[in-house]
Design a protein around this motif. Structure first.
Motif, PDB file in Angstrom:
ATOM      1  N   VAL A   1       0.860  -1.196   0.000  1.00  0.00           N
ATOM      2  CA  VAL A   1       0.000   0.000   0.000  1.00  0.00           C
ATOM      3  C   VAL A   1       0.888   1.235   0.000  1.00  0.00           C
ATOM      4  N   GLU A   2       0.498   2.256  -0.774  1.00  0.00           N
ATOM      5  CA  GLU A   2       1.176   3.547  -0.682  1.00  0.00           C
ATOM      6  C   GLU A   2       0.138   4.668  -0.671  1.00  0.00           C
ATOM      7  N   LYS A   3       0.478   5.754   0.021  1.00  0.00           N
ATOM      8  CA  LYS A   3      -0.435   6.894   0.107  1.00  0.00           C
ATOM      9  C   LYS A   3      -0.338   7.743  -1.149  1.00  0.00           C
ATOM     10  N   ILE A   4      -1.490   8.299  -1.550  1.00  0.00           N
ATOM     11  CA  ILE A   4      -1.541   9.214  -2.693  1.00  0.00           C
ATOM     12  C   ILE A   4      -2.218  10.495  -2.223  1.00  0.00           C
TER      13      ILE A   4
ATOM     14  N   VAL B   1      -7.036  15.462   1.665  1.00  0.00           N
ATOM     15  CA  VAL B   1      -7.631  14.152   1.392  1.00  0.00           C
ATOM     16  C   VAL B   1      -6.536  13.182   0.960  1.00  0.00           C
ATOM     17  N   THR B   2      -6.497  12.039   1.619  1.00  0.00           N
ATOM     18  CA  THR B   2      -5.503  11.011   1.284  1.00  0.00           C
ATOM     19  C   THR B   2      -6.212   9.806   0.678  1.00  0.00           C
TER      20      THR B   2
ATOM     21  N   SER C   1      -8.192   3.203  -2.813  1.00  0.00           N
ATOM     22  CA  SER C   1      -9.143   3.133  -1.707  1.00  0.00           C
ATOM     23  C   SER C   1      -9.060   4.421  -0.896  1.00  0.00           C
ATOM     24  N   VAL C   2     -10.219   4.938  -0.479  1.00  0.00           N
ATOM     25  CA  VAL C   2     -10.218   6.112   0.402  1.00  0.00           C
ATOM     26  C   VAL C   2     -10.093   5.675   1.857  1.00  0.00           C
TER      27      VAL C   2
END
Length: 386
Positions: free
Chosen positions: A249-252, A260-261, A279-280
């Motif tokens: 998983v990586e954050k965007i 908002v991530t 995914s939010v």
């Protein structure tokens, strides 16, 4: 707004050993067109009958505009019910059927005539006032039943599978009529149906029910695009549904939405291999999840897509069955494993819309080798398995 707020809190109901409703809570807003959607036996009609006063719950509370009405008999509540069998008086004319309740209450003849004519105009039956029910089509009978319910000026109209006896084209027409009537009179509509297309078409919001529970409440868009459970994903429209494990998983950070991530996750799905999905909600490596991708979100082509985008999922397959329906073609595509270690093959459902004249027929045929692709944002993690 002429309608009422309806609040159901912790309602349970059993018939012998059968639990029809299990601690159901629900808030319906004044003036909403709200649908209770689910398969036969899920509890939706029992819940409607409790709101109407025809059934009493084993426990829980029901309020209309803040007033507890569980002890109020059906004829004293500000609700009226339209049943699927119409329940018209066969010996009375259309006019007399609609006038029945005001006459029973002793209203003046002139007032009755004026009101009946108004409601017959509302349902487009003013020219059929002197006909008997056996001279009417199914759709006309249903409109008489609606006018007869509305003339009592309820604040909540309850509709129990009102279109189930009609053919497909007439159902579509009556849905439009129901939506128009709701917009004109502005009261609260609570609509029971097992047909997801009906519920998606007319509802402001809906509740999906199964086995006495409410699984998800939301707008049609929320329910369709972001199903909360495997059951909701399968029940609302068509979908491809798989179990998988999150491998990374990586954050965007979204540039247009400050603060908002979003998360980009890699899933390992035994039948497909590795796929990307956004995914939010925060997800973590190692979690088991359900993943869904709607058939219309998948792009099918004979040529390999030229895109260099890293968020595109791409698979090869062979058309197992094309089904042409005029406005669209549905393909069942047997995918080829992306790795020798993946056992067997899987059929993916793909829908291609025919929006232009040049799409008069499918150029992809049975046994053709094809490419399937979709963006990570078009798939959805339905639920995390525990």
């Amino acid at each position: 707004m002429k309608g009422s707020d309806v609040v159901i809190t912790g309602v349970s109901k059993s018939f012998g050993n059968f639990e029809a409703l299990k601690n159901v809570s629900l808030e319906i807003k004044k003036g909403e067109f709200f649908s209770l959607l689910g398969p036969s036996g899920c509890g939706k009609t029992t819940l409607l009958r409790i709101i109407a006063g025809f059934e009493h719950p084993d426990k829980g509370a029901l309020t209309l505009d803040g007033d507890n009405v569980l002890s109020v008999p059906p004829n004293k509540r500000h609700t009226n019910t339209v049943f699927q069998n119409y329940a018209l008086f066969p010996h009375l004319t259309v006019f007399e059927n609609v006038a029945f309740s005001p006459r029973l209450k002793g209203a003046l003849t002139a007032d009755i005539r004026s009101k009946v004519n108004d409601y017959l105009k509302l349902v487009h039956l003013e020219k059929d006032a002197e006909k008997k029910p056996n001279q009417l089509s199914g759709g006309m009978k249903q409109r008489v039943a609606i006018a007869r319910a509305l003339i009592n000026e309820p604040r909540v109209l309850l509709l129990d599978e009102p279109l189930s006896a009609l053919d497909a084209k007439l159902r579509q027409h009556m849905l439009i009529e129901l939506d128009r009537i709701h917009d004109e009179i502005g009261i609260t509509f609570i609509y029971v149906t097992h047909d997801q297309q009906e519920a998606l078409s007319v509802s402001d919001r809906l509740a999906v029910m199964n086995q006495g529970d409410i699984l998800q409440i939301g707008t049609p868009h929320e329910i369709y695009e972001s199903p909360a459970t495997d059951f909701v994903a399968r029940f609302i429209g068509e979908t491809n549904l798989f179990d998988g494990r999150i491998t990374s998983v990586e954050k965007i950070k979204l540039p247009d939405y400050e603060g908002v991530t979003e998360y980009m996750a890699n899933l390992e799905i035994p039948e497909l291999g590795n796929i990307k999905v956004t995914s939010v909600d925060e997800v973590k490596p190692g979690q088991l999840v359900s993943f869904t991708i709607r058939p219309e979100k998948i792009v099918i082509s004979k040529e390999k897509p030229l895109t260099k985008r890293e968020d595109i999922n791409l698979f090869q397959g062979k058309v197992d069955e094309p089904i042409y329906s005029g406005f669209q073609t549905k393909f069942y595509v047997e995918t080829m494993p992306s790795s020798p270690s993946i056992p067997g093959k899987v059929l993916l459902r793909v829908i291609k819309q025919h929006a232009n004249y040049s799409d008069e027929g499918p150029d992809i045929r049975w046994k053709d080798s094809v490419y399937l692709s979709w963006s990570a944002v078009d798939g959805y993690i339905v639920e995390v398995k525990h």
